[in-house]
Scaffold this motif. Structure first.
Motif, short mmCIF file in Angstrom:
data_model
loop_
_atom_site.label_atom_id
_atom_site.label_comp_id
_atom_site.label_asym_id
_atom_site.label_seq_id
_atom_site.Cartn_x
_atom_site.Cartn_y
_atom_site.Cartn_z
N TYR A 34 -0.83 9.56 -0.93
CA TYR A 34 -1.10 10.56 0.10
C TYR A 34 0.11 10.66 1.03
CZ TYR A 34 -6.02 9.72 -1.00
OH TYR A 34 -7.23 9.58 -1.62
N HIS A 35 0.65 9.46 1.36
CA HIS A 35 1.71 9.45 2.37
C HIS A 35 2.98 10.13 1.85
CE1 HIS A 35 3.80 6.30 0.19
NE2 HIS A 35 4.82 6.58 0.95
N ASP A 36 3.01 10.45 0.55
CA ASP A 36 4.19 11.14 0.02
C ASP A 36 4.41 12.49 0.73
OD1 ASP A 36 6.13 10.28 -1.65
OD2 ASP A 36 5.27 11.09 -3.49
N PHE A 37 3.31 13.05 1.25
CA PHE A 37 3.46 14.31 1.99
C PHE A 37 4.29 14.13 3.25
CE2 PHE A 37 -0.26 15.02 -0.67
CZ PHE A 37 -0.02 16.29 -1.17
N MET A 38 4.42 12.86 3.68
CA MET A 38 5.25 12.55 4.85
C MET A 38 6.75 12.69 4.52
SD MET A 38 5.32 8.83 6.73
CE MET A 38 6.20 7.96 5.43
N HIS A 39 7.08 12.53 3.24
CA HIS A 39 8.49 12.54 2.83
C HIS A 39 8.94 13.97 2.53
CE1 HIS A 39 8.61 8.22 2.62
NE2 HIS A 39 7.75 8.14 1.64
N TYR A 40 9.69 14.52 3.43
CA TYR A 40 10.12 15.91 3.24
C TYR A 40 10.91 16.07 1.94
CZ TYR A 40 12.38 20.39 3.91
OH TYR A 40 12.82 21.66 3.73
N GLU A 81 11.51 6.34 6.37
CA GLU A 81 10.24 7.02 6.66
C GLU A 81 9.05 6.12 6.30
OE1 GLU A 81 11.93 11.56 5.94
OE2 GLU A 81 10.86 10.55 4.33
N ASP A 82 9.18 5.41 5.17
CA ASP A 82 8.13 4.46 4.81
C ASP A 82 8.02 3.34 5.85
OD1 ASP A 82 7.03 5.50 2.43
OD2 ASP A 82 8.79 4.85 1.31
N LEU A 83 9.18 2.86 6.31
CA LEU A 83 9.16 1.77 7.30
C LEU A 83 8.51 2.23 8.60
CD1 LEU A 83 12.69 0.22 6.65
CD2 LEU A 83 10.49 -0.83 6.15
N ASP A 128 0.83 -1.21 0.00
CA ASP A 128 0.00 0.00 0.00
C ASP A 128 0.86 1.26 0.00
OD1 ASP A 128 -2.00 -1.88 0.21
OD2 ASP A 128 -2.71 -1.24 2.18
N THR A 129 1.96 1.23 0.77
CA THR A 129 2.77 2.45 0.85
C THR A 129 3.45 2.75 -0.48
OG1 THR A 129 4.16 3.70 2.38
CG2 THR A 129 5.06 1.62 1.61
N ASN A 130 3.62 1.71 -1.30
CA ASN A 130 4.18 1.94 -2.63
C ASN A 130 3.11 2.26 -3.66
OD1 ASN A 130 7.04 1.59 -2.29
ND2 ASN A 130 6.64 -0.57 -1.85
N ARG A 169 16.96 9.48 2.70
CA ARG A 169 15.92 10.49 2.88
C ARG A 169 14.51 9.93 2.71
NH1 ARG A 169 17.05 14.23 5.86
NH2 ARG A 169 14.90 14.71 5.36
N ASN A 170 14.37 8.63 2.47
CA ASN A 170 13.04 8.15 2.12
C ASN A 170 12.65 6.83 2.77
OD1 ASN A 170 11.54 6.18 0.08
ND2 ASN A 170 10.68 8.20 -0.25
N LEU A 171 13.49 5.80 2.62
CA LEU A 171 13.05 4.44 2.93
C LEU A 171 12.64 4.25 4.38
CD1 LEU A 171 12.89 1.59 1.46
CD2 LEU A 171 14.88 1.07 2.83
#
Ligand SMILES: [Fe+2]
Length: 360
Positions: free
Chosen positions: A171-177, A300-302, A165-167, A296-298
Motif C-alpha cells: 500500500y505504502h508504494d503509493f507514497m513513492h512518487y 521515503e521508506d525511512l 513490514d515496509t518491504n 528517490r526511494n529509500l
C-alpha cells in the motif's frame, strides 16, 4: 455493513489482525532477542568486505559481539568475541590465537553473504533455513562474484518489524512518487507475494519503465546475469532481512533491533566483481538514484517507518493492525504479512493478535 471507525475495528475486527503492542513492549523486544535473534541464521556481512587473508568484519547479534574472519584457502569463519571493537580490519592477533573466541556455525551462501547463528545446535543449514526463497534470483546473484560498492546505516526510532513490514506490504508504494510514475502498470498489480517455509516471502518481478521518469534511463544493458531487462525482485527473509534486485543493482538490508522503538538498519549496494570502471560507475549511479541517502526511494521508506514508530511508542494506545486483504496472492494481498506474523507467533510462542500475553 456501514463504515467502521477505529473503536468499531478494535472491538470486533473479525479479520486477521495483530496487536500494536508487539511493536512497543519492552518484554516483547527482550523475548524476540532471546527466542528469535539468538536462534536464527543471520546474514551478517558480505564476503567481498573481507577479501584478503586475515580480514575481519564485526557485527552484533542479539546483544553479542560477533566477528567473521577470512582464513587460509578463503575459508570464512565466525566467532563470538568481546576482544574486537573495530567494525573491520586485518589482524589475526586480535585474540583468535589466545583461544578466547567461541566458534559459531558459518556459511557463505546466496550471492556471497556471510551467514552465522548464535545457536550452536542450529538444526538447519542456511539452504534449509532460506527454504527456496532465493530461487527466483539465484541465477542472477550466484552466476558471477558480487562486490559491495555501497554501505550506509541508519538508526531509526521505530520497531525493527516495521522495516520488514515496509518491504512486505505495498500500500505504502503509493507514497513513492518515483514508483508511481515508473512502475504502476498491469504487470505491477499482478505481482505475486509467494510464501516459503520459515516465514520468508518473495515478491515476483515486473518490468519497471525507468524512462518514464524525467532524467532516468533504461537499465537493461547492465542487467545482472540471466535477468531479463529492468526486472525487480524482492526477497523478504524472516525475521527482517531484505534482498532487492533492481536489474542493474542489488541491495541488502540487515536489521539489528536496539530496543522496542529503535533499530539499526545496514544497507549494502552490490555490483559484479568483473565490472569495468565505467560499468561500476553506472551501477553506482543506478543504485544511488533509487536507494542512496539522497535517492528517490529509500529515505521515503525511512520517513514512513519513523512516522509509524511515533504512533506505536511504548505507552501509546494499543490498537489492532489489520492484515485482512485477500487478492489471490497479488501485490496488495497481505498474505506476506500474515505469513510473517504466523511465523513470529511460533518463535515467540504467543499469538501476535492476542495483546501479547507473553510466557515470560
Ligand atoms: Fe517502500
Amino acid at each position: 455493513m456501514p463504515p467502521r471507525n477505529h473503536k468499531d475495528w478494535s472491538k470486533t475486527p473479525k479479520i486477521e489482525y495483530i496487536s500494536s503492542l508487539i511493536y512497543s513492549e519492552q518484554s516483547v523486544y527482550e523475548q524476540e532477542i532471546q527466542n528469535i535473534f539468538s536462534k536464527v541464521w543471520i546474514p551478517m556481512c558480505h564476503s567481498s568486505e573481507m577479501p584478503n587473508f586475515g580480514d575481519f568484519r564485526t557485527t552484533q547479534i542479539a546483544l553479542k559481539n560477533v566477528v567473521a574472519v577470512r582464513f587460509e584457502n578463503n575459508v570464512i569463519r565466525a566467532f563470538l568475541t568481546d576482544k574486537v571493537r573495530r567494525p573491520s580490519g586485518n589482524d589475526l592477533s586480535i585474540g583468535y590465537h589466545s583461544g578466547v573466541w567461541t566458534e559459531l556455525p558459518c556459511e557463505v551462501r546466496h550471492g556471497g553473504m556471510v551467514w552465522t547463528t548464535l545457536d550452536q545446535d542450529n538444526p538447519m543449514t542456511v539452504d534449509q533455513w532460506t527454504a527456496g526463497a532465493f530461487d527466483c534470483i539465484a541465477d542472477a546473484i550466484d552466476a558471477e562474484e558480487m562486490e559491495v560498492f555501497h554501505y550506509h546505516k541508519a538508526i531509526i526510532d521505530t520497531n525493527y518489524k516495521l522495516w520488514h513490514d515496509t518491504n512486505s506490504e505495498f500500500y505504502h508504494d503509493f507514497m513513492h512518487y518515483f514508483n508511481r510514475v515508473s512502475g504502476f502498470n498491469d504487470e505491477y498489480f499482478a505481482r505475486k507475494n509467494i510464501p516459503f517455509d520459515n516465514g520468508h516471502v518473495n515478491v515476483s518481478s515486473f518490468t519497471v519503465n525507468y524512462e518514464e521518469y524525467d532524467g532516468f534511463e533504461d537499465r537493461g544493458e547492465l542487467s545482472f546475469p540471466n535477468l531479463p531487462p529492468n526486472q525487480w525482485y524482492m526477497v523478504d527473509l524472516f525475521p527482517g532481512f531484505n534482498f532487492n534486485l533492481r536489474g542493474s543493482a542489488y541491495r541488502s538490508d540487515s536489521v539489528t533491533p536496539l530496543g522496542p522503538n529503535k533499530v539499526l538498519i545496514e544497507f549494502r549496494g552490490y555490483g559484479l566483481k568483473k565490472d569495468t570502471p565505467e560499468e561500476r560507475q553506472t551501477r553506482i549511479k543506478h543504485h544511488n538514484s533509487i536507494w542512496g541517502p539522497f535517492g528517490r526511494n529509500l529515505h521515503e521508506d525511512l520517513i514512513g517507518v519513523a512516522g509509524q514508530g511515533t504512533t506505536m511508542r511504548p505507552g501509546t494506545e494499543p490498537r489492532n493492525i489489520l492484515h485482512g486483504r485477500h487478492e489471490n496472492g497479488t501485490i496488495h494481498d497481505e498474505v506476506g504479512m500474515r505469513h510473517y506474523y504466523g511465523e513470529w507467533s511460533k518463535w515467540m510462542q504467543v499469538d501476535a493478535s492476542a495483546n501479547c500475553q507473553l510466557a515470560v
